[in-house]
Design a protein around this motif. Structure first.
Motif, PDB file in Angstrom:
ATOM      1  N   ALA A  84      -5.634 -12.767 -47.459  1.00 11.39           N
ATOM      2  CA  ALA A  84      -6.283 -11.967 -46.375  1.00 11.39           C
ATOM      3  C   ALA A  84      -5.361 -11.172 -45.373  1.00 11.39           C
ATOM      4  O   ALA A  84      -4.207 -11.469 -45.380  1.00 11.39           O
ATOM      5  CB  ALA A  84      -6.790 -13.079 -45.492  1.00 11.39           C
ATOM      6  N   ASP A  85      -6.034 -10.264 -45.021  1.00 10.35           N
ATOM      7  CA  ASP A  85      -5.229  -9.326 -44.017  1.00 10.35           C
ATOM      8  C   ASP A  85      -4.785 -10.074 -42.757  1.00 10.35           C
ATOM      9  O   ASP A  85      -3.566  -9.879 -42.176  1.00 10.35           O
ATOM     10  CB  ASP A  85      -5.920  -8.121 -43.520  1.00 10.35           C
ATOM     11  N   LYS A  86      -5.728 -11.145 -42.162  1.00  6.29           N
ATOM     12  CA  LYS A  86      -5.297 -11.885 -41.162  1.00  6.29           C
ATOM     13  C   LYS A  86      -5.669 -13.260 -41.191  1.00  6.29           C
ATOM     14  O   LYS A  86      -6.623 -13.547 -41.851  1.00  6.29           O
ATOM     15  CB  LYS A  86      -5.494 -11.353 -39.933  1.00  6.29           C
ATOM     16  N   THR A  87      -5.063 -13.971 -40.390  1.00  4.26           N
ATOM     17  CA  THR A  87      -5.605 -15.438 -40.373  1.00  4.26           C
ATOM     18  C   THR A  87      -5.853 -15.943 -38.832  1.00  4.26           C
ATOM     19  O   THR A  87      -4.989 -15.603 -38.163  1.00  4.26           O
ATOM     20  CB  THR A  87      -4.656 -16.500 -41.063  1.00  4.26           C
ATOM     21  N   ILE A 132       1.534 -26.358 -43.572  1.00  4.66           N
ATOM     22  CA  ILE A 132       0.922 -25.339 -44.102  1.00  4.66           C
ATOM     23  C   ILE A 132       1.833 -24.097 -43.620  1.00  4.66           C
ATOM     24  O   ILE A 132       2.080 -23.099 -44.565  1.00  4.66           O
ATOM     25  CB  ILE A 132      -0.401 -25.141 -43.444  1.00  4.66           C
ATOM     26  N   CYS A 133       2.023 -23.883 -42.346  1.00  5.09           N
ATOM     27  CA  CYS A 133       2.877 -22.820 -41.875  1.00  5.09           C
ATOM     28  C   CYS A 133       3.343 -22.941 -40.554  1.00  5.09           C
ATOM     29  O   CYS A 133       2.443 -23.761 -39.863  1.00  5.09           O
ATOM     30  CB  CYS A 133       1.787 -21.259 -42.063  1.00  5.09           C
ATOM     31  N   PRO A 134       4.203 -22.183 -40.141  1.00  8.23           N
ATOM     32  CA  PRO A 134       4.566 -22.293 -38.847  1.00  8.23           C
ATOM     33  C   PRO A 134       3.584 -21.622 -37.668  1.00  8.23           C
ATOM     34  O   PRO A 134       2.690 -20.827 -38.112  1.00  8.23           O
ATOM     35  CB  PRO A 134       5.916 -21.398 -38.785  1.00  8.23           C
ATOM     36  N   THR A 135       3.740 -21.830 -36.398  1.00  6.74           N
ATOM     37  CA  THR A 135       2.709 -21.546 -35.371  1.00  6.74           C
ATOM     38  C   THR A 135       2.930 -19.899 -35.304  1.00  6.74           C
ATOM     39  O   THR A 135       1.588 -19.378 -34.834  1.00  6.74           O
ATOM     40  CB  THR A 135       2.882 -22.270 -34.263  1.00  6.74           C
ATOM     41  N   GLN A 136       3.814 -19.249 -35.754  1.00  9.53           N
ATOM     42  CA  GLN A 136       3.881 -17.902 -35.735  1.00  9.53           C
ATOM     43  C   GLN A 136       3.162 -16.997 -36.656  1.00  9.53           C
ATOM     44  O   GLN A 136       2.914 -15.832 -36.460  1.00  9.53           O
ATOM     45  CB  GLN A 136       5.605 -17.362 -35.750  1.00  9.53           C
ATOM     46  N   VAL A 137       2.440 -17.618 -37.546  1.00  8.31           N
ATOM     47  CA  VAL A 137       2.044 -16.962 -38.659  1.00  8.31           C
ATOM     48  C   VAL A 137       0.464 -16.389 -38.312  1.00  8.31           C
ATOM     49  O   VAL A 137       0.344 -15.277 -38.473  1.00  8.31           O
ATOM     50  CB  VAL A 137       1.919 -17.797 -40.025  1.00  8.31           C
ATOM     51  N   ALA A 183      -2.645 -14.619 -36.803  1.00 12.91           N
ATOM     52  CA  ALA A 183      -2.921 -13.716 -35.977  1.00 12.91           C
ATOM     53  C   ALA A 183      -3.298 -14.040 -34.447  1.00 12.91           C
ATOM     54  O   ALA A 183      -3.047 -13.668 -33.521  1.00 12.91           O
ATOM     55  CB  ALA A 183      -3.597 -12.460 -36.361  1.00 12.91           C
ATOM     56  N   ALA A 184      -4.216 -15.090 -34.457  1.00 11.51           N
ATOM     57  CA  ALA A 184      -4.716 -15.846 -33.118  1.00 11.51           C
ATOM     58  C   ALA A 184      -4.843 -17.177 -33.536  1.00 11.51           C
ATOM     59  O   ALA A 184      -5.418 -17.632 -34.666  1.00 11.51           O
ATOM     60  CB  ALA A 184      -6.097 -15.335 -32.926  1.00 11.51           C
ATOM     61  N   ILE A 185      -4.687 -18.138 -32.497  1.00 16.60           N
ATOM     62  CA  ILE A 185      -5.248 -19.459 -32.537  1.00 16.60           C
ATOM     63  C   ILE A 185      -5.923 -19.640 -31.436  1.00 16.60           C
ATOM     64  O   ILE A 185      -5.995 -19.571 -30.265  1.00 16.60           O
ATOM     65  CB  ILE A 185      -3.756 -20.426 -32.103  1.00 16.60           C
ATOM     66  N   ARG A 207       1.781 -20.644 -26.842  1.00 17.21           N
ATOM     67  CA  ARG A 207       1.913 -19.250 -26.492  1.00 17.21           C
ATOM     68  C   ARG A 207       3.224 -18.468 -26.524  1.00 17.21           C
ATOM     69  O   ARG A 207       3.239 -17.460 -27.112  1.00 17.21           O
ATOM     70  CB  ARG A 207       1.474 -19.287 -25.058  1.00 17.21           C
ATOM     71  N   ARG A 208       4.256 -19.368 -26.455  1.00 18.96           N
ATOM     72  CA  ARG A 208       5.837 -18.980 -26.593  1.00 18.96           C
ATOM     73  C   ARG A 208       5.869 -18.730 -28.186  1.00 18.96           C
ATOM     74  O   ARG A 208       6.710 -17.671 -28.596  1.00 18.96           O
ATOM     75  CB  ARG A 208       6.936 -19.601 -25.980  1.00 18.96           C
ATOM     76  N   GLN A 209       5.344 -19.315 -28.993  1.00 14.59           N
ATOM     77  CA  GLN A 209       5.669 -19.590 -30.556  1.00 14.59           C
ATOM     78  C   GLN A 209       4.847 -18.691 -31.335  1.00 14.59           C
ATOM     79  O   GLN A 209       5.248 -18.285 -32.395  1.00 14.59           O
ATOM     80  CB  GLN A 209       5.693 -21.070 -30.772  1.00 14.59           C
ATOM     81  N   SER A 210       3.639 -18.420 -30.781  1.00 18.77           N
ATOM     82  CA  SER A 210       2.691 -17.865 -31.502  1.00 18.77           C
ATOM     83  C   SER A 210       2.265 -16.374 -31.404  1.00 18.77           C
ATOM     84  O   SER A 210       3.099 -15.767 -30.198  1.00 18.77           O
ATOM     85  CB  SER A 210       1.315 -18.539 -31.213  1.00 18.77           C
ATOM     86  N   GLN A 211       1.550 -15.705 -32.110  1.00 14.20           N
ATOM     87  CA  GLN A 211       1.145 -14.442 -31.854  1.00 14.20           C
ATOM     88  C   GLN A 211       0.192 -14.023 -30.915  1.00 14.20           C
ATOM     89  O   GLN A 211       0.062 -13.146 -30.151  1.00 14.20           O
ATOM     90  CB  GLN A 211       0.430 -13.606 -33.060  1.00 14.20           C
ATOM     91  N   GLY A 212      -0.638 -15.336 -30.703  1.00 15.26           N
ATOM     92  CA  GLY A 212      -1.591 -14.987 -29.483  1.00 15.26           C
ATOM     93  C   GLY A 212      -2.440 -16.340 -29.414  1.00 15.26           C
ATOM     94  O   GLY A 212      -2.810 -16.892 -30.665  1.00 15.26           O
ATOM     95  N   VAL A 213      -2.704 -16.886 -28.263  1.00 16.18           N
ATOM     96  CA  VAL A 213      -3.586 -18.424 -28.071  1.00 16.18           C
ATOM     97  C   VAL A 213      -4.858 -18.014 -27.244  1.00 16.18           C
ATOM     98  O   VAL A 213      -4.714 -17.144 -26.322  1.00 16.18           O
ATOM     99  CB  VAL A 213      -2.936 -19.342 -27.363  1.00 16.18           C
ATOM    100  N   ILE A 214      -5.876 -18.437 -27.844  1.00 18.43           N
ATOM    101  CA  ILE A 214      -7.298 -18.008 -27.217  1.00 18.43           C
ATOM    102  C   ILE A 214      -7.872 -19.517 -26.870  1.00 18.43           C
ATOM    103  O   ILE A 214      -8.113 -20.446 -27.713  1.00 18.43           O
ATOM    104  CB  ILE A 214      -8.166 -17.262 -27.901  1.00 18.43           C
ATOM    105  N   VAL A 215      -8.110 -19.808 -25.789  1.00 18.12           N
ATOM    106  CA  VAL A 215      -8.640 -20.941 -25.075  1.00 18.12           C
ATOM    107  C   VAL A 215     -10.296 -20.725 -24.859  1.00 18.12           C
ATOM    108  O   VAL A 215     -10.755 -19.919 -23.824  1.00 18.12           O
ATOM    109  CB  VAL A 215      -8.148 -21.391 -23.922  1.00 18.12           C
TER     110      VAL A 215
END
Length: 255
Positions: free
Chosen positions: A201-204, A221-226, A228-230, A245-253
């Protein structure tokens, strides 16, 4: 609309997830209901296979290699999962090809995609069936083995099917999420399918409710950085959210 009884059942499970075990009196006090009401709730939940009663209370047993049965996950954080499902759906464009994970959170996402113009590859028979009433979604079902009870699709045939195709987005769910271990899963075969889905997939986009925070499953499965959005709910601690937020590409609540 969630009934008062369903909401109370969710709260009972949330208490047990926090504490491991709890007495009837403790649960009644926290929820503001009588012990008789709690006893009836526990009888129903035990009949569904979601907890074990003992004299005067109940318990849940979770270990890193133990996957809670689907009825447990379906009843836990149900309202939060609905919010997450709605928010994830807003991140998906009409016309896209989507891999959609199974489980209770995957079902919550499916509910908000029923009227969309999408091609969807579900990784669970439960999720596939959720689209039965949709007239706009094109379903493509991979091969593979069906896990009893869970009804997820896994094995070499599922992996081969995914590897032969390309998708715009993978909507991934997970059994656990921690800042140290990243995303984890209870079942090794499901984890292998998730890793393959990410690669084609292009993005997860990862959809995880706050009950999964600090929980660590058996397989990484994978690190939190992988992803595109959590997408998660507001139930996690501010410390965990800031760390994520510090570890990832983006967090949406989703609220």
């Amino acid at each position: 609309m969630v009934s008062a009884k369903e909401r109370r059942h969710q709260q009972v499970l949330e208490i047990l997830q926090e504490t491991g075990t709890a007495t009837v009196g403790e649960m009644g006090t926290r929820l503001g209901v009588t012990e008789m009401t709690i006893r009836r709730d526990l009888e129903l939940l035990e009949a569904d296979g979601v907890l074990k009663r003992f004299h005067g209370g109940a318990k849940l047993d979770f270990g890193s290699s133990y996957e809670p049965p689907f009825p447990v996950r379906e009843k836990t954080n149900a309202e939060q999962k609905r919010l997450i499902g709605q928010r994830v759906a807003s991140l998906i464009d009409d016309g896209d090809t989507i891999i959609l994970d199974g489980g209770s959170t995957g079902l919550a996402v499916a509910e908000y995609l029923l009227d969309r113009q999408l091609t969807i590859c579900p990784l669970s028979l439960r999720v596939a069936w959720a689209f039965a009433r949709s007239t706009s979604v094109k379903l493509i079902i991979p091969g593979g083995s069906v896990r009893a009870g869970e009804l997820s699709l896994s094995g070499a045939d599922t992996i081969d099917y995914l590897r032969g195709r390309h998708f715009d987005t993978y909507v991934m769910t997970a059994s656990g999420l921690s800042l140290k271990e990243g995303f984890t899963e209870w079942n090794p075969e499901d984890a292998a399918v998730k890793k393959t889905a990410m690669s084609v997939a292009d993005k997860t986009i990862t959809a995880v409710d706050s009950s999964k925070f600090t929980r660590v499953g058996f397989v990484k499965i994978c690190p939190t950085q992988v992803p595109a959005a959590i997408v998660t709910d507001g139930g996690a601690t501010s410390e965990n959210l800031e760390g994520l937020r510090r570890q990832s590409q983006g967090v949406i609540v989703a609220e």
